[in-house]
Write a protein that holds these residues in place. Structure first.
Motif, short mmCIF file in Angstrom:
data_model
loop_
_atom_site.label_atom_id
_atom_site.label_comp_id
_atom_site.label_asym_id
_atom_site.label_seq_id
_atom_site.Cartn_x
_atom_site.Cartn_y
_atom_site.Cartn_z
N ARG A 59 0.84 -1.21 0.00
CA ARG A 59 0.00 0.00 0.00
C ARG A 59 0.87 1.26 0.00
NH1 ARG A 59 -5.45 0.28 -1.00
NH2 ARG A 59 -6.45 1.76 0.36
N ILE A 60 1.94 1.24 0.80
CA ILE A 60 2.86 2.37 0.84
C ILE A 60 3.56 2.54 -0.50
CG2 ILE A 60 5.03 3.17 1.87
CD1 ILE A 60 4.05 1.90 4.52
N GLY A 67 0.79 8.20 -6.36
CA GLY A 67 0.25 9.39 -5.70
C GLY A 67 -0.87 9.09 -4.74
N SER A 68 -1.60 8.02 -4.98
CA SER A 68 -2.65 7.57 -4.06
C SER A 68 -2.86 6.08 -4.27
CB SER A 68 -3.96 8.33 -4.31
OG SER A 68 -4.48 7.99 -5.57
N ALA A 69 -3.42 5.45 -3.26
CA ALA A 69 -3.70 4.02 -3.36
C ALA A 69 -5.11 3.83 -3.89
CB ALA A 69 -3.55 3.36 -1.99
N TYR A 70 -5.28 2.89 -4.78
CA TYR A 70 -6.59 2.62 -5.33
C TYR A 70 -7.48 1.94 -4.29
CZ TYR A 70 -4.33 3.58 -9.77
OH TYR A 70 -3.63 4.18 -10.78
N PRO A 71 -8.75 2.32 -4.23
CA PRO A 71 -9.65 1.66 -3.26
C PRO A 71 -9.90 0.20 -3.68
CG PRO A 71 -10.88 3.21 -4.63
CD PRO A 71 -9.43 3.37 -4.98
N GLN A 72 -9.94 -0.67 -2.70
CA GLN A 72 -10.15 -2.10 -2.95
C GLN A 72 -11.33 -2.60 -2.13
OE1 GLN A 72 -8.42 -3.46 -5.25
NE2 GLN A 72 -6.74 -2.00 -5.42
N GLY A 73 -12.07 -3.53 -2.71
CA GLY A 73 -13.18 -4.17 -2.00
C GLY A 73 -12.71 -5.43 -1.30
#
Length: 110
Positions: A59-60, A67-73
């Motif tokens: 995640r880091i 630039g940002s972490a993608y949202p995950q389900g």
């Protein structure tokens, strides 16, 4: 370093981390159990903690790369946990199937 090389390095760390609980008899690599050997529950707990650690690391790295972490389900986490368990299979085979058989055969011979 290219992005593809980074992915393979993270996967190599995941394979290594998944097998660590089955290679060492210390609880969380620090405490020696009173009975002399670590039970299967401790190995599963260590496996889950290492899965979470690799997840935080990736995640880091994703945040730094994009630039940002993608949202995950939840499906993503179930799939990656299943993959992590598959990565742990060689260590499981070594500890319970191959290594255990060698000790039982040695005990029968004496």
């Amino acid at each position: 370093m290219s992005q593809d090389a980074g992915i393979f390095i993270v996967l190599a760390f995941a394979v290594l981390a998944a097998n660590l609980p089955f290679l060492f008899d210390r609880i969380f690599f620090i405490v020696r159990p009173a009975s002399g050997h670590k039970g299967f529950f401790w190995r599963l707990l260590e496996l889950f903690v290492l899965y979470m650690g690799i997840g935080v690391l990736t995640r880091i790295l994703e945040r730094q790369a994009h630039g940002s972490a993608y949202p995950q389900g939840w499906e993503f986490y179930v799939t990656t946990l299943s993959l992590f368990v598959v990565f742990a299979f060689p260590g499981f085979v070594y500890r319970y199937l191959w290594h255990g058989v060698r000790h039982r055969v040695g005990a029968v011979r004496t």
